[in-house]
Design a protein around this motif. Structure first.
Motif, PDB file in Angstrom:
ATOM      1  N   UNK A 127     -12.337  17.755 -70.768  1.00 37.32           N
ATOM      2  CA  UNK A 127     -13.433  18.533 -70.204  1.00 37.32           C
ATOM      3  C   UNK A 127     -12.961  19.854 -69.593  1.00 37.32           C
ATOM      4  N   UNK A 128     -11.654  19.989 -69.385  1.00 42.18           N
ATOM      5  CA  UNK A 128     -11.142  21.246 -68.830  1.00 42.18           C
ATOM      6  C   UNK A 128     -11.246  22.351 -69.866  1.00 42.18           C
ATOM      7  N   UNK A 129     -11.545  23.569 -69.439  1.00 39.02           N
ATOM      8  CA  UNK A 129     -11.550  24.682 -70.384  1.00 39.02           C
ATOM      9  C   UNK A 129     -10.146  24.882 -70.950  1.00 39.02           C
ATOM     10  N   UNK A 130     -10.057  25.423 -72.143  1.00 45.41           N
ATOM     11  CA  UNK A 130      -8.762  25.612 -72.792  1.00 45.41           C
ATOM     12  C   UNK A 130      -7.810  26.461 -71.956  1.00 45.41           C
ATOM     13  N   UNK A 131      -8.316  27.456 -71.258  1.00 47.68           N
ATOM     14  CA  UNK A 131      -7.424  28.332 -70.498  1.00 47.68           C
ATOM     15  C   UNK A 131      -6.807  27.636 -69.292  1.00 47.68           C
ATOM     16  N   UNK A 132      -7.268  26.455 -68.919  1.00 47.39           N
ATOM     17  CA  UNK A 132      -6.725  25.732 -67.771  1.00 47.39           C
ATOM     18  C   UNK A 132      -5.730  24.657 -68.198  1.00 47.39           C
ATOM     19  N   UNK A 133      -5.630  24.386 -69.478  1.00 45.92           N
ATOM     20  CA  UNK A 133      -4.678  23.395 -69.974  1.00 45.92           C
ATOM     21  C   UNK A 133      -3.287  24.021 -70.044  1.00 45.92           C
ATOM     22  N   UNK A 134      -2.290  23.205 -69.869  1.00 42.38           N
ATOM     23  CA  UNK A 134      -0.917  23.682 -70.010  1.00 42.38           C
ATOM     24  C   UNK A 134      -0.588  23.788 -71.489  1.00 42.38           C
ATOM     25  N   UNK A 135       0.105  24.864 -71.871  1.00 44.53           N
ATOM     26  CA  UNK A 135       0.467  24.996 -73.284  1.00 44.53           C
ATOM     27  C   UNK A 135       1.521  23.962 -73.675  1.00 44.53           C
ATOM     28  N   UNK A 136       1.508  23.575 -74.921  1.00 47.37           N
ATOM     29  CA  UNK A 136       2.494  22.616 -75.410  1.00 47.37           C
ATOM     30  C   UNK A 136       3.848  23.301 -75.544  1.00 47.37           C
ATOM     31  N   UNK A 137       4.885  22.510 -75.687  1.00 40.59           N
ATOM     32  CA  UNK A 137       6.226  23.045 -75.875  1.00 40.59           C
ATOM     33  C   UNK A 137       6.290  23.902 -77.141  1.00 40.59           C
ATOM     34  N   UNK A 138       5.633  23.449 -78.181  1.00 39.83           N
ATOM     35  CA  UNK A 138       5.614  24.213 -79.435  1.00 39.83           C
ATOM     36  C   UNK A 138       4.952  25.564 -79.222  1.00 39.83           C
ATOM     37  N   UNK A 139       3.848  25.593 -78.490  1.00 42.77           N
ATOM     38  CA  UNK A 139       3.166  26.860 -78.218  1.00 42.77           C
ATOM     39  C   UNK A 139       4.055  27.793 -77.409  1.00 42.77           C
ATOM     40  N   UNK A 140       4.767  27.257 -76.433  1.00 42.02           N
ATOM     41  CA  UNK A 140       5.672  28.088 -75.630  1.00 42.02           C
ATOM     42  C   UNK A 140       6.782  28.685 -76.482  1.00 42.02           C
ATOM     43  N   UNK A 141       7.351  27.884 -77.364  1.00 41.86           N
ATOM     44  CA  UNK A 141       8.423  28.371 -78.249  1.00 41.86           C
ATOM     45  C   UNK A 141       7.882  29.427 -79.204  1.00 41.86           C
ATOM     46  N   UNK A 142       6.726  29.169 -79.786  1.00 43.19           N
ATOM     47  CA  UNK A 142       6.139  30.145 -80.718  1.00 43.19           C
ATOM     48  C   UNK A 142       5.807  31.462 -80.009  1.00 43.19           C
ATOM     49  N   UNK A 143       5.295  31.378 -78.789  1.00 43.42           N
ATOM     50  CA  UNK A 143       5.010  32.599 -78.026  1.00 43.42           C
ATOM     51  C   UNK A 143       6.286  33.363 -77.714  1.00 43.42           C
ATOM     52  N   UNK A 144       7.334  32.647 -77.317  1.00 42.28           N
ATOM     53  CA  UNK A 144       8.605  33.300 -77.006  1.00 42.28           C
ATOM     54  C   UNK A 144       9.174  33.998 -78.233  1.00 42.28           C
ATOM     55  N   UNK A 145       9.085  33.352 -79.381  1.00 39.25           N
ATOM     56  CA  UNK A 145       9.571  33.964 -80.624  1.00 39.25           C
ATOM     57  C   UNK A 145       8.741  35.190 -80.999  1.00 39.25           C
ATOM     58  N   UNK A 146       7.445  35.122 -80.762  1.00 35.82           N
ATOM     59  CA  UNK A 146       6.575  36.272 -81.049  1.00 35.82           C
ATOM     60  C   UNK A 146       6.921  37.444 -80.147  1.00 35.82           C
ATOM     61  N   UNK A 147       7.185  37.169 -78.874  1.00 39.80           N
ATOM     62  CA  UNK A 147       7.575  38.227 -77.937  1.00 39.80           C
ATOM     63  C   UNK A 147       8.882  38.861 -78.398  1.00 39.80           C
ATOM     64  N   UNK A 148       9.844  38.022 -78.779  1.00 42.11           N
ATOM     65  CA  UNK A 148      11.129  38.530 -79.256  1.00 42.11           C
ATOM     66  C   UNK A 148      10.955  39.405 -80.496  1.00 42.11           C
ATOM     67  N   UNK A 149      10.112  38.966 -81.424  1.00 39.00           N
ATOM     68  CA  UNK A 149       9.859  39.717 -82.660  1.00 39.00           C
ATOM     69  C   UNK A 149       9.202  41.066 -82.356  1.00 39.00           C
ATOM     70  N   UNK A 150       8.235  41.081 -81.437  1.00 38.78           N
ATOM     71  CA  UNK A 150       7.557  42.329 -81.066  1.00 38.78           C
ATOM     72  C   UNK A 150       8.515  43.307 -80.395  1.00 38.78           C
ATOM     73  N   UNK A 151       9.383  42.788 -79.556  1.00 37.81           N
ATOM     74  CA  UNK A 151      10.359  43.658 -78.888  1.00 37.81           C
ATOM     75  C   UNK A 151      11.349  44.233 -79.880  1.00 37.81           C
ATOM     76  N   UNK A 152      11.765  43.429 -80.862  1.00 35.93           N
ATOM     77  CA  UNK A 152      12.673  43.933 -81.894  1.00 35.93           C
ATOM     78  C   UNK A 152      12.014  45.046 -82.697  1.00 35.93           C
ATOM     79  N   UNK A 153      10.742  44.864 -83.025  1.00 35.15           N
ATOM     80  CA  UNK A 153      10.024  45.894 -83.781  1.00 35.15           C
ATOM     81  C   UNK A 153       9.851  47.162 -82.955  1.00 35.15           C
TER      82      UNK A 153
END
Length: 70
Positions: free
Chosen positions: A8-34
């Protein structure tokens, strides 16, 4: 009971999964490299200097603003 509460919690209040955290970190790294790879003219177009691009590229993979991780 706890599962129904969690759903029942809104999506923005849920904690992200480990996979989501890793994917976000990789995306940040890729954007910084570009960003680091942009030419002086491209950096000028987006209003950034070479020094700013280099500074951003040196940041740690987990060092990202919270609004980037949503």
């Amino acid at each position: 009971m706890a599962n129904s509460l969690f759903r029942s919690l809104p999506l923005h209040r849920r904690r992200p999964s480990l996979i989501a955290l890793v994917l976000n970190a990789l995306a940040v790294q890729r954007q910084r490299r570009k960003l680091f790879g942009l030419s002086a003219a491209q950096l000028k177009d987006i209003g950034r200097s070479r020094a700013e691009a280099e500074q951003e590229a040196r940041r740690r993979i987990w060092d990202a603003p919270v609004h980037w991780l949503r």
